[in-house]
Motif scaffolding. Sequence first.
Motif, PDB file in Angstrom:
ATOM      1  N   THR A  85       0.870  -1.181   0.000  1.00 41.79           N
ATOM      2  CA  THR A  85       0.000   0.000   0.000  1.00 41.79           C
ATOM      3  C   THR A  85       0.903   1.226   0.000  1.00 41.79           C
ATOM      4  OG1 THR A  85      -0.013   0.100   2.380  1.00 41.79           O
ATOM      5  CG2 THR A  85      -1.769  -1.172   1.363  1.00 41.79           C
ATOM      6  N   HIS A  88       0.025  -0.948  -9.705  1.00 39.53           N
ATOM      7  CA  HIS A  88      -0.926  -0.420  -8.735  1.00 39.53           C
ATOM      8  C   HIS A  88      -2.056  -1.423  -8.483  1.00 39.53           C
ATOM      9  CE1 HIS A  88      -4.074   2.740  -7.441  1.00 39.53           C
ATOM     10  NE2 HIS A  88      -3.452   2.215  -6.421  1.00 39.53           N
ATOM     11  N   ALA A  89      -2.176  -1.836  -7.214  1.00 42.89           N
ATOM     12  CA  ALA A  89      -3.314  -2.648  -6.773  1.00 42.89           C
ATOM     13  C   ALA A  89      -3.583  -3.850  -7.688  1.00 42.89           C
ATOM     14  CB  ALA A  89      -4.563  -1.780  -6.629  1.00 42.89           C
ATOM     15  N   GLY A 134     -12.226   3.676 -10.963  1.00 46.94           N
ATOM     16  CA  GLY A 134     -12.123   3.543  -9.511  1.00 46.94           C
ATOM     17  C   GLY A 134     -10.801   4.090  -9.037  1.00 46.94           C
ATOM     18  N   SER A 139     -10.384   6.484  -6.958  1.00 45.77           N
ATOM     19  CA  SER A 139     -10.935   7.655  -6.264  1.00 45.77           C
ATOM     20  C   SER A 139     -12.372   7.751  -6.745  1.00 45.77           C
ATOM     21  CB  SER A 139     -10.260   8.964  -6.635  1.00 45.77           C
ATOM     22  OG  SER A 139      -8.894   8.854  -6.657  1.00 45.77           O
ATOM     23  N   ALA A 185     -16.223   1.652  -9.638  1.00 52.04           N
ATOM     24  CA  ALA A 185     -15.803   0.563  -8.757  1.00 52.04           C
ATOM     25  C   ALA A 185     -15.020   1.103  -7.575  1.00 52.04           C
ATOM     26  CB  ALA A 185     -14.931  -0.417  -9.519  1.00 52.04           C
ATOM     27  N   MET A 201      -9.289  -1.828  -3.095  1.00 49.40           N
ATOM     28  CA  MET A 201      -8.002  -1.456  -2.534  1.00 49.40           C
ATOM     29  C   MET A 201      -7.033  -2.623  -2.655  1.00 49.40           C
ATOM     30  SD  MET A 201      -9.455  -1.176   1.363  1.00 49.40           S
ATOM     31  CE  MET A 201      -8.040  -0.289   1.966  1.00 49.40           C
ATOM     32  N   GLU A 237      -5.551  -4.283  -0.614  1.00 46.94           N
ATOM     33  CA  GLU A 237      -5.847  -5.359   0.334  1.00 46.94           C
ATOM     34  C   GLU A 237      -6.982  -6.278  -0.143  1.00 46.94           C
ATOM     35  OE1 GLU A 237      -5.226  -2.231   1.024  1.00 46.94           O
ATOM     36  OE2 GLU A 237      -4.311  -1.961   3.003  1.00 46.94           O
ATOM     37  N   GLN A 288     -20.381   3.850  -5.082  1.00 45.64           N
ATOM     38  CA  GLN A 288     -19.287   2.910  -5.375  1.00 45.64           C
ATOM     39  C   GLN A 288     -19.790   1.506  -5.654  1.00 45.64           C
ATOM     40  OE1 GLN A 288     -18.982   5.536  -3.462  1.00 45.64           O
ATOM     41  NE2 GLN A 288     -17.044   6.457  -4.065  1.00 45.64           N
ATOM     42  N   THR A 329     -11.370  -1.481   6.368  1.00 41.49           N
ATOM     43  CA  THR A 329     -10.793  -0.874   5.161  1.00 41.49           C
ATOM     44  C   THR A 329     -10.207   0.506   5.406  1.00 41.49           C
ATOM     45  OG1 THR A 329     -12.867   0.185   4.563  1.00 41.49           O
ATOM     46  CG2 THR A 329     -12.522  -2.057   3.739  1.00 41.49           C
ATOM     47  N   ASP A 337     -11.992   3.010   5.350  1.00 44.38           N
ATOM     48  CA  ASP A 337     -12.935   3.897   4.669  1.00 44.38           C
ATOM     49  C   ASP A 337     -14.205   4.014   5.497  1.00 44.38           C
ATOM     50  OD1 ASP A 337     -11.445   4.537   2.410  1.00 44.38           O
ATOM     51  OD2 ASP A 337     -12.043   2.726   1.364  1.00 44.38           O
ATOM     52  N   ILE A 389     -18.905   5.519  -0.508  1.00 44.54           N
ATOM     53  CA  ILE A 389     -17.803   5.978   0.343  1.00 44.54           C
ATOM     54  C   ILE A 389     -18.051   7.446   0.669  1.00 44.54           C
ATOM     55  CG2 ILE A 389     -15.328   6.516   0.378  1.00 44.54           C
ATOM     56  CD1 ILE A 389     -15.529   3.602   0.257  1.00 44.54           C
ATOM     57  N   ARG A 416     -12.222   8.638   3.746  1.00 45.26           N
ATOM     58  CA  ARG A 416     -11.329   7.751   4.483  1.00 45.26           C
ATOM     59  C   ARG A 416     -11.510   8.147   5.937  1.00 45.26           C
ATOM     60  NH1 ARG A 416      -6.329   5.434   1.296  1.00 45.26           N
ATOM     61  NH2 ARG A 416      -7.160   3.703   2.443  1.00 45.26           N
ATOM     62  N   THR A 432      -0.285   7.196  -6.066  1.00 47.10           N
ATOM     63  CA  THR A 432      -1.312   6.515  -6.848  1.00 47.10           C
ATOM     64  C   THR A 432      -2.381   7.503  -7.323  1.00 47.10           C
ATOM     65  OG1 THR A 432      -2.321   5.858  -4.764  1.00 47.10           O
ATOM     66  CG2 THR A 432      -1.011   4.213  -5.893  1.00 47.10           C
ATOM     67  N   LYS A 485      -4.039   9.926  -5.792  1.00 44.90           N
ATOM     68  CA  LYS A 485      -5.125  10.403  -4.928  1.00 44.90           C
ATOM     69  C   LYS A 485      -4.714  11.734  -4.297  1.00 44.90           C
ATOM     70  CE  LYS A 485      -5.916   5.706  -3.364  1.00 44.90           C
ATOM     71  NZ  LYS A 485      -6.406   5.090  -4.535  1.00 44.90           N
TER      72      LYS A 485
HETATM   73  P1  ADP Z   1      -3.200   3.279  -2.131  1.00 46.50           P
HETATM   74  O1  ADP Z   1      -3.862   3.433  -0.783  1.00 46.50           O
HETATM   75  O2  ADP Z   1      -1.883   2.620  -2.083  1.00 46.50           O
HETATM   76  O3  ADP Z   1      -3.309   4.482  -2.981  1.00 46.50           O
HETATM   77  P2  ADP Z   1      -5.324   1.564  -2.992  1.00 46.50           P
HETATM   78  O4  ADP Z   1      -5.755   1.450  -4.375  1.00 46.50           O
HETATM   79  O5  ADP Z   1      -5.213   0.327  -2.219  1.00 46.50           O
HETATM   80  O6  ADP Z   1      -3.958   2.257  -3.014  1.00 46.50           O
HETATM   81  O7  ADP Z   1      -6.258   2.612  -2.287  1.00 46.50           O
HETATM   82  C1  ADP Z   1      -7.486   2.182  -1.813  1.00 46.50           C
HETATM   83  C2  ADP Z   1      -8.287   3.340  -1.336  1.00 46.50           C
HETATM   84  O8  ADP Z   1      -8.644   4.191  -2.415  1.00 46.50           O
HETATM   85  C3  ADP Z   1      -9.608   2.924  -0.744  1.00 46.50           C
HETATM   86  O9  ADP Z   1      -9.475   2.507   0.592  1.00 46.50           O
HETATM   87  C4  ADP Z   1     -10.432   4.201  -0.891  1.00 46.50           C
HETATM   88  O10 ADP Z   1     -10.176   5.109   0.152  1.00 46.50           O
HETATM   89  C5  ADP Z   1      -9.912   4.778  -2.178  1.00 46.50           C
HETATM   90  N1  ADP Z   1     -10.821   4.438  -3.282  1.00 46.50           N
HETATM   91  C6  ADP Z   1     -10.713   3.444  -4.169  1.00 46.50           C
HETATM   92  N2  ADP Z   1     -11.731   3.455  -5.045  1.00 46.50           N
HETATM   93  C7  ADP Z   1     -12.526   4.490  -4.704  1.00 46.50           C
HETATM   94  C8  ADP Z   1     -13.746   5.027  -5.197  1.00 46.50           C
HETATM   95  N3  ADP Z   1     -14.358   4.518  -6.251  1.00 46.50           N
HETATM   96  N4  ADP Z   1     -14.266   6.077  -4.559  1.00 46.50           N
HETATM   97  C9  ADP Z   1     -13.674   6.630  -3.479  1.00 46.50           C
HETATM   98  N5  ADP Z   1     -12.513   6.175  -2.966  1.00 46.50           N
HETATM   99  C10 ADP Z   1     -11.943   5.123  -3.560  1.00 46.50           C
END
Ligand code: ADP
Length: 547
Positions: free
Chosen positions: A185, A231-232, A302, A304, A325, A328, A330, A359, A416, A418, A430, A433, A522, A524
């Motif tokens: 992560t 990524h993921a 997905g 974000s 979608a 994460m 995990e 989502q 999660t 979230d 969602i 976080r 990633t 965000k």
């Molecule tokens: P990292 O945390 O390493 O950037 P991840 O892809 O594992 O990589 O991140 C997962 C997080 O991204 C989720 O726990 C959530 O907070 C956010 N996320 C993923 N998809 C969405 C979505 N469609 N809408 C809002 N948040 C999202």
Amino acid sequence: MFGQMQDVSLQVNRILDHALVNHGEREIVSRLVEGNIHRETYADAHLRARKLSQALQKLGCGEGDVIATLAWNTHRHFEAWYGITGIGGVYHTLNPRLFPEQLTYIINHAEDKVIFTDLTFVPVLEAIAKDLLNVKGVIIMTDAAHMPDTSLQNVHCYEDLLDAQSGDFNWVEVDERAPCGMCYTSGTTGNPKGVCYTHRSNVLHTLVGNSADVMGIRSVDSIMPVVPMFHANAWGLAFGAPAAGSKIVNPGPNMDGESIYELLTQEEVTFSAAVPTVWLMLLQHLEANNLKLPKLENVTIGGSAVPRVMLEKFERDYGVAVKHAWGMTELSPLGSIASFKAGMETMSFDEQMDIKVKQGRPPYLVEMKITDDEGNELPRDGEAFGHLMVRGPFIVGEYVKGDGGEILDKDGFFDTGDVATLDPLGFMQITDRAKDVIKSGGEWISSIEIENIAVGHEDVQESAVIGIEHPKWDERPLLIVVKNPGADVTKEDMLAYLEGKIAKWWMPDDVVFVDEIPHTATGKIQKLTLRQQFADYTLPTAESAAE
Ligand code: ADP
């Protein structure tokens, strides 16, 4: 007592075997770091992955060894995953956008033995090479003609390695619960944590990901995984595509609007998956040049939250169906997807967008619940917010080397991090976080919801909302905005735009305009950095409240 069916191990390499036998002619097209477009078939990829397995064994790698990749999406990266897992090894994807110290930490923590790298990232490795504790060799993913001069030790040329092998190789059989892949992560707080997928978890995730209500990938599809393999877990597409027998179109290093558009049209891509920022660049390119997307049918977005304007543009202006979608690292990573239930196909456009902006629903094999701070389950009424908890066979049980200790609740659900609502039809939304949620007067305000409405304003390029300390309410929202180039929008315009679209008490107490909003590796929004930047900021409402 057991039943009497065949106990065939769920090993990912059998996915590529299936593609060889049933879809051997199907193409993998890649834009390469060297600049050209490369074409091969699944039959070619299968042979080359076998040769890679042989080469890795000759380099002293074997079962259980962790072998890293630092690379864009290309045919070589795809072959590397199967070559590595073919000897019972574990592919470990490295995100090149991480800071050098984080990369060093991850490579040492995972005990990477060999690293595959694209030409682009040779300087990145050179800079940290002396600190890497277990790395015995580096494979540069290019041909002899493009091999660089490098200070790296024990360097091999990918194509030369393959040329020296016969390909006469059978995948090493491993238990389906053996380690298969690893991804860390991004670690916005503390050190990154590793997630180790098994063959079984990856295969189960593939079946779910390809199913009709999830990404729905078919053999007739030409798919473009823009989401990087680093990524993921590439959203499962490196397994999903060969399982379905669809054509793969790899964008390589170029993810700008023009390059993506070019490949989408030339290769007649029907399905693609990426984070909102990539689609934003594509949509800007389309609009600026008055272009259309006649072949593209479906996109999964997905990583974000998808802003409603993006959804609407894709669906209405370009005739592309969007599936929003959530997932994460995990979760392998898919956790939910917004596909319709019966009756929703005939709803009005606006009602459909109300559903798609969420989502989505968990597919079979993902269980979901929301809980309060004490772990009590909250109602699925679409109103209550809570900690989003998940359970299932492709969801992390513990982090690599036990980092972070016990991560499941007493019923085996993973937190999660979230915060979300669940509605009576099973759709999850969602709201934040957990660490970004704004706590105002004992209630929670969703920063994501305000951000997504704010970017709907025609003069706004990007927006972020953070909580700022407030003497009366604990925290109040601050809206941070990046304007579109040349736009002239004021605080009053922004507040007027939000009015009526969110609850009154959610209205930001102030609006500030900045040139840039920081992003994580990633893509965000980096809320932590924003909160630090605005640590000394005083809201205008704070002064009057304090008097
Ligand atoms: P990292 O945390 O390493 O950037 P991840 O892809 O594992 O990589 O991140 C997962 C997080 O991204 C989720 O726990 C959530 O907070 C956010 N996320 C993923 N998809 C969405 C979505 N469609 N809408 C809002 N948040 C999202």
